[in-house]
Design an enzyme around this catalytic site. Sequence first.
Site, short mmCIF file in Angstrom:
data_model
loop_
_atom_site.label_atom_id
_atom_site.label_comp_id
_atom_site.label_asym_id
_atom_site.label_seq_id
_atom_site.Cartn_x
_atom_site.Cartn_y
_atom_site.Cartn_z
N TYR A 95 63.55 40.74 6.02
CA TYR A 95 64.17 39.63 5.98
C TYR A 95 63.22 38.88 7.08
O TYR A 95 62.48 39.57 7.80
CB TYR A 95 65.67 39.53 5.97
CG TYR A 95 65.62 39.73 8.13
CD1 TYR A 95 65.10 37.61 9.15
CD2 TYR A 95 65.25 40.68 8.51
CE1 TYR A 95 65.50 38.46 10.53
CE2 TYR A 95 66.01 40.61 10.33
CZ TYR A 95 65.17 39.35 11.17
OH TYR A 95 65.95 39.13 12.55
N CYS A 96 63.39 37.24 6.35
CA CYS A 96 62.00 36.73 6.88
C CYS A 96 62.93 35.20 7.48
O CYS A 96 64.14 35.18 7.62
CB CYS A 96 60.78 35.86 6.71
SG CYS A 96 61.17 35.41 4.79
N SER A 97 62.07 33.55 7.48
CA SER A 97 63.16 32.63 7.51
C SER A 97 64.16 33.04 6.31
O SER A 97 65.24 32.16 6.71
CB SER A 97 62.07 31.53 7.95
OG SER A 97 61.35 31.92 9.19
N ILE A 124 67.53 35.08 7.34
CA ILE A 124 67.90 34.57 8.59
C ILE A 124 68.03 33.16 9.33
O ILE A 124 69.18 32.41 9.50
CB ILE A 124 67.16 34.77 10.58
CG1 ILE A 124 67.61 34.80 11.70
CG2 ILE A 124 65.96 33.39 10.58
CD1 ILE A 124 66.78 35.00 12.74
#
Length: 164
Positions: A95-97, A124
């Site tokens: 995951y990232c933003s 996230i």
Amino acid sequence: MKLITQILILLFSIFSFSQETMCDLLKNHNTKNIPYISVQELAMPKTEAIILDAREPKEYETSHIKNAIHIGYDNFNIETVSSIIKNKDMQIVVYCSIGIRSENIAKKLKKAGYTKVYNLYGGIFEWKNKDFNVYNSEATETESIHVFSKEWSQWLTKGIKVYE
């Protein structure tokens, strides 16, 4: 009258851009070569996965999903992941933003032979938007989320937006 028409067209264009959905955004930036997993599915107790955070250190320190391993983006190194995750058949969620950088990292993992790699849909931001807990560098629950940039911050609807 021509000036009024031009202003209205400009305002409509700006309004239309800002109304792009996260789904549209991900369709425009991602290739769909990596399957998505929803935040709800990842949060289910039966889901066993290694969670990798593909954001920069400052973002991870501000907040991350519990037990996520920080692997970064700009300085990502596949050898680091290979030393941590030996079994290439383990389920991995990156995951990232919001899910764009994480897809790029997930592609590198697939290329390195990892077979069960997923991209967390909405990253996230979606995790927090759906009221799941995030933790800071002291492993304390936090409401703060590093939003990467002012532009991307529109996708975070819950929590406290942090820019630096």
